[in-house]
Design a protein around this motif. Structure first.
Motif, PDB file in Angstrom:
ATOM      1  N   LYS A 145       0.820  -1.221   0.000  1.00 36.40           N
ATOM      2  CA  LYS A 145       0.000   0.000   0.000  1.00 36.40           C
ATOM      3  C   LYS A 145       0.859   1.278   0.000  1.00 36.40           C
ATOM      4  O   LYS A 145       0.599   2.211  -0.749  1.00 36.40           O
ATOM      5  N   GLU A 146       1.899   1.288   0.816  1.00 31.44           N
ATOM      6  CA  GLU A 146       2.746   2.486   0.913  1.00 31.44           C
ATOM      7  C   GLU A 146       3.457   2.757  -0.400  1.00 31.44           C
ATOM      8  O   GLU A 146       3.659   3.900  -0.788  1.00 31.44           O
ATOM      9  N   GLN A 149       1.073   4.313  -2.765  1.00 28.06           N
ATOM     10  CA  GLN A 149       0.864   5.730  -2.440  1.00 28.06           C
ATOM     11  C   GLN A 149       2.040   6.585  -2.890  1.00 28.06           C
ATOM     12  O   GLN A 149       1.865   7.701  -3.369  1.00 28.06           O
ATOM     13  N   ARG A 150       3.236   6.029  -2.767  1.00 28.68           N
ATOM     14  CA  ARG A 150       4.422   6.783  -3.220  1.00 28.68           C
ATOM     15  C   ARG A 150       4.403   6.961  -4.731  1.00 28.68           C
ATOM     16  O   ARG A 150       4.814   7.986  -5.248  1.00 28.68           O
ATOM     17  N   ALA A 153       2.049   9.739  -5.969  1.00 24.87           N
ATOM     18  CA  ALA A 153       2.261  11.020  -5.281  1.00 24.87           C
ATOM     19  C   ALA A 153       2.194  12.190  -6.256  1.00 24.87           C
ATOM     20  O   ALA A 153       2.393  12.039  -7.462  1.00 24.87           O
ATOM     21  N   GLU A 157       5.495  15.805  -2.949  1.00 27.21           N
ATOM     22  CA  GLU A 157       5.825  14.540  -2.289  1.00 27.21           C
ATOM     23  C   GLU A 157       6.383  13.533  -3.292  1.00 27.21           C
ATOM     24  O   GLU A 157       6.277  12.326  -3.093  1.00 27.21           O
ATOM     25  N   VAL A 173      -4.559   4.242  -8.017  1.00 29.74           N
ATOM     26  CA  VAL A 173      -4.834   3.174  -7.049  1.00 29.74           C
ATOM     27  C   VAL A 173      -6.289   2.749  -7.245  1.00 29.74           C
ATOM     28  O   VAL A 173      -7.195   3.570  -7.192  1.00 29.74           O
ATOM     29  N   HIS A 176      -7.751  -1.179  -2.181  1.00 27.33           N
ATOM     30  CA  HIS A 176      -6.825  -1.619  -1.130  1.00 27.33           C
ATOM     31  C   HIS A 176      -7.176  -3.064  -0.774  1.00 27.33           C
ATOM     32  O   HIS A 176      -8.339  -3.451  -0.790  1.00 27.33           O
ATOM     33  N   SER A 191      -2.158  -2.715  -2.255  1.00 26.84           N
ATOM     34  CA  SER A 191      -3.094  -1.978  -3.112  1.00 26.84           C
ATOM     35  C   SER A 191      -2.964  -2.484  -4.535  1.00 26.84           C
ATOM     36  O   SER A 191      -1.889  -2.929  -4.954  1.00 26.84           O
ATOM     37  N   LEU A 193      -2.733  -1.392  -8.204  1.00 23.54           N
ATOM     38  CA  LEU A 193      -2.314  -0.188  -8.914  1.00 23.54           C
ATOM     39  C   LEU A 193      -2.494  -0.420 -10.407  1.00 23.54           C
ATOM     40  O   LEU A 193      -2.108  -1.475 -10.926  1.00 23.54           O
TER      41      LEU A 193
END
Ligand code: SAM
Length: 271
Positions: A145-146, A149-150, A153, A157, A173, A176, A191, A193
């Motif tokens: 998941k992280e 998210q990266r 971004a 970020e 995304v 989840h 997640s 993607l």
């Protein structure tokens, strides 16, 4: 489901191999969401990375795709050949995906890459697939998941990973998937993607290595001002870098994480 995955492995004298990122997907709902995100149509060509116990491979094939599935674990290759023998449109290849010619294996464009990616090679596998010739039109991948998210971004970020993916396509995304959906249960959630690649890049192919050398230099010290990191990373005088940044309307005091993709591309042309 946990029992059946465990039993299947036992039947073949296998155990989940942590070093190969083996967390097998048990949740039928998540499986359906991957296939839906990939918008599989009968006749689609799919390259699957790491088929594992073959559940996703089967779902893709049953949706009408021809699947080339590349698996590194020799034990699993034997299992897959047995368990998917009824599916004529599935080909199992025993190979390290990072050493495979993805475009050639896929049999030419258009094709899609679909995978529940082993977490330990996520970035490398994504890069390898995005650099393939020909490039996949679409990638649908399960990642931590992280990491997802990266990748999605926005400026402020950004990371080298986000730039590397967004250079080639538009990541989104889709859903989840909690850690409990896998056997063995990983420590983190995942997640799904989806990356739709651009039909054409606005940087000529021969300049792509220069683009990534520039981005790598910018992110080498991501908390520092671009004027300094680029001067150090590209071995150029700081004043010259500052002038080029100003010519691109980029404040030399900004940090790499704030730049948009068009700004990186403008800077490449200027340098
Ligand atoms: N697709 C299956 C699923 O969804 O249950 C398995 C996914 S599991 C997260 C990752 C799979 O990738 C494992 O089967 C593992 O053996 C395989 N794998 C790991 N490294 C690989 C590599 N370098 N090349 C090809 N397959 C690899």
């Amino acid at each position: 489901m946990t029992t059946s995955a465990r039993q299947l492995l036992l039947e073949y004298g296998l155990e989940p191999h942590k070093g190969l990122g083996q967390n097998f997907l048990l949740d039928r709902g998540a499986l359906g969401r991957i296939v839906a995100a990939a918008e599989i149509q009968p006749g689609d060509r799919v390259l699957e990375i790491g088929p594992g116990l073959g559940v996703l491979t089967r779902a893709l094939a049953e949706a009408g795709a021809s699947v080339v599935a590349v698996e590194l674990d020799r034990g699993l290759v034997g299992l897959l050949q047995d368990k998917l023998a009824d599916l004529a449109q599935v080909r199992i290849i025993h190979q390290d995906i990072l050493k495979a010619d993805i475009g050639q294996l896929a049999g030419g464009a258009p094709y899609k890459v679909v995978a529940n990616l082993p977490y330990n090679i996520t970035s490398a596998a994504l890069r390898h697939a995005l650099e393939a010739a020909p490039r996949p039109a679409l990638l649908v991948v399960m990642v931590q998941k992280e990491v997802a998210q990266r990748i999605v971004a926005e400026p402020g970020e950004m990371s080298l990973l986000a730039v590397s993916v967004q250079f080639y396509g538009r990541p989104r995304v889709m859903a989840h998937v909690p850690a409990g959906s896998f056997y063995p249960r990983p420590k983190v959630d995942s997640s799904i993607l989806r990356i739709e690649t651009f039909p054409a890049l606005d940087i000529p192919e021969p300049d792509i290595p220069r683009f990534f050398a520039l981005a790598r230099a910018g992110f080498a010290q991501r908390r520092k001002q671009l004027r300094n990191t680029l001067s150090k990373g590209l071995n150029l005088p700081a004043d010259a870098v500052e002038e080029k940044l100003r010519r691109c309307d980029i404040d030399p005091q900004r940090r790499a994480e704030t730049l948009t993709l068009p700004e990186w591309k403008r800077l490449l042309r200027e340098l």
